[in-house]
Design a protein around this motif. Sequence first.
Motif, short mmCIF file in Angstrom:
data_model
loop_
_atom_site.label_atom_id
_atom_site.label_comp_id
_atom_site.label_asym_id
_atom_site.label_seq_id
_atom_site.Cartn_x
_atom_site.Cartn_y
_atom_site.Cartn_z
N UNK A 16 6.37 9.67 -5.73
CA UNK A 16 7.37 8.94 -6.55
C UNK A 16 8.58 8.58 -5.70
N UNK A 26 7.72 5.75 -3.41
CA UNK A 26 7.64 4.48 -4.16
C UNK A 26 9.03 3.87 -4.31
N UNK A 27 9.98 4.67 -4.76
CA UNK A 27 11.34 4.14 -4.99
C UNK A 27 12.01 3.74 -3.68
N UNK A 58 10.41 0.60 -2.10
CA UNK A 58 10.74 -0.59 -2.88
C UNK A 58 12.17 -1.05 -2.57
N UNK A 75 4.44 -1.01 -0.84
CA UNK A 75 3.51 0.12 -0.87
C UNK A 75 2.24 -0.35 -1.57
N UNK A 76 1.12 -0.33 -0.84
CA UNK A 76 -0.12 -0.91 -1.35
C UNK A 76 -1.02 0.12 -2.01
N UNK A 77 -0.97 1.35 -1.52
CA UNK A 77 -1.91 2.33 -2.06
C UNK A 77 -1.43 3.75 -1.80
N UNK A 78 -1.64 4.62 -2.77
CA UNK A 78 -1.41 6.05 -2.58
C UNK A 78 -2.74 6.74 -2.85
N UNK A 111 -2.37 -1.06 6.96
CA UNK A 111 -0.96 -1.23 6.57
C UNK A 111 -0.03 -1.09 7.77
N UNK A 152 14.80 -8.65 -8.51
CA UNK A 152 14.23 -8.33 -9.83
C UNK A 152 15.14 -8.82 -10.93
N UNK A 210 5.98 -12.40 -9.27
CA UNK A 210 5.26 -11.38 -10.03
C UNK A 210 5.90 -11.25 -11.40
N UNK A 216 5.67 -9.09 -14.83
CA UNK A 216 5.09 -7.88 -15.41
C UNK A 216 5.51 -7.73 -16.86
N UNK A 231 9.85 -11.01 -10.55
CA UNK A 231 10.17 -10.51 -9.20
C UNK A 231 9.58 -11.37 -8.10
#
Lengths: 250, 250
Positions: free
Chosen positions: A31, A34-35, A38, A44-47, A68, A175, A202, A204, A221
Motif C-alpha cells: 500500500x 502504491x501511494x 503514484x 506500478x504495473x503489478x504486485x 519494468x 487527477x 483514464x 474510473x 486522469x
Amino acid sequence: MSETALPTPTAGMVVIGNEILTGKVVDTNSQFVCRELNALGVELKRITIIADDFAQIGQVTREFAAAYTWVFTSGGVGPTHDDITITAIATGFGVKAVRHPVLEQAIRSHYKERCTEDHLLMALVPEGSQLIDVPGRLHPQVQFRNVFILPGVPELFRSKFQAIKPHLHGHPMILREIFLKADEGTIAATLRRTAESFPEVLIGSYPNFLKIEYTVKVTVEAREPQPVTAAFDELVTRLRDIDAEIVRVT
Amino acid sequence: MSETALPTPTAGMVVIGNEILTGKVVDTNSQFVCRELNALGVELKRITIIADDFAQIGQVTREFAAAYTWVFTSGGVGPTHDDITITAIATGFGVKAVRHPVLEQAIRSHYKERCTEDHLLMALVPEGSQLIDVPGRLHPQVQFRNVFILPGVPELFRSKFQAIKPHLHGHPMILREIFLKADEGTIAATLRRTAESFPEVLIGSYPNFLKIEYTVKVTVEAREPQPVTAAFDELVTRLRDIDAEIVRVT
C-alpha cells in the motif's frame, strides 16, 4: 521534443513471506509503495505476493526486472533459515551471492564479539550490487541492477524507501474527481462515450456503498493537463445533459 | 490411507483495479482471503494485483486456474466501461461471455423500468458458469470452472465469500509459537538445525521491532499434529541449551 514524449517509468513489486499468505501478518508495504510511486509518477504495473519459495522468488523477480523500469522486493532479508531473498535473487539472475565488505564491516562493528556467521548472512548481496546510504540506519539499502531489495519490517521498509526516492524520477498523474448521487448503470453509457473520445485519459468509476455524501466517484486522469481538462469538461457537460446529480468536483 | 496422505488444496488470488495500484483504494480483500483460507486449511500460493488490463486479467486468471485448486478474483464486475473482468476471463479461457438468465431476471426485477443495457452487463458470465446463492443478496456468486469471480467492494466481497466457504474443504495447519527475548542471529543456527531435522514442518522467525514483551516470535507449523509436537519439543530443548530466554509459548 514535447513533454508528452517523456516516457513514464514503470515498476513491479514482489512481496515475499509465508506469514503474509497465511494472514498472520498484514502486508502494509505494498500500500505504501502504491501511494509513493503514484505521487512520484511511476506507474506500478503489478504486485505479486509469494511464499518463501526459493525458485519462485528468483523467477518472479527476474521476470519483473525484465518487464519494468524498477522492481521493489519486500521481505526475507534477515539472518534466519527462512530469509532466502538475497540468494534466491542471485540464483534467479545466475550470479553469486557474495559478502559485501561495507555491509560486513557494519555488521561486525554493530554486533562486535556477539557477531555470528548467521549475522554475517545479512552482509550477502547478489554480485554486482550497489549500496545506497540510509540516513540513521546501520544497514544501507541494496540495489542489484534495477531491483531494490527491501526488508519486510514496515519501519525499516519505509526508511529505506525514503533513501531510494531521490533515485526515482517519474511523471505524475493529474487527477480530477466528480462525486455524484447517481447509479453506475445510469451513467455508464456517458462514461464510456467520454472514455472513447479521450483514449489517453483514464476514466474510473467507483461506487460508494456507504452512500454518505455521494454514491459514485468518477476519476479523470492522465499525465498531461490538457487532455484531463478537456475530458473533465466534456464529461461534466454530458452528465448534466442526462440530469445526473453532481455533488461536487475536485 | 493415513491422514497425512490427504492432499492440501491450493489457491491463487487475482486482485484487479487501477485504483489499488495507484494507492487510491486499499485492497483489504486479499488480507481477508489470507486469513479465511488459512483457517479453512487451503494453501494460498500467490496473490497478484494487476490493473484493469483486459489481456492480463485473462492471462493471469487462466494461469492460476491451471496451477491451483481454486482461484478468487476481486474487482471489475460492475456496469461501467472499466469493469471488464467477466469478458476478460471469458476471452482468456476462449469461451463467450453470455447473459445468465437468472442474473438477467434478478437485475430486471431490481431496476424495473430504470434498467439499462449497462445494468444488464452485470448479467454476463463466462459461458458454462454456475451460480451460488448468497443469502440476503440480489446477485448470486458466479463460479466459472474453479474460478470464483468476486466484486471488489469489501462488504460485497465478504458476504459472497461466506457463501462460497461451504464449497471449500481444506486441511488446516496446526500452529505453535515460541516468544523469545533473543537476537535472531544468535538463534538462527538452532532454528536451521531443527528445520533440517523436520523437513515437513514450517519453522518461521519474525523479529518484533517494537520490542514489547518479546523480540522474536518463532512459529512451528504443519498440517499433522505429531511432527509439530516433535519439532516444537526439540526446538524448545535446543533453545534452552543455548540459554535463549523463552518468554512464553502457545
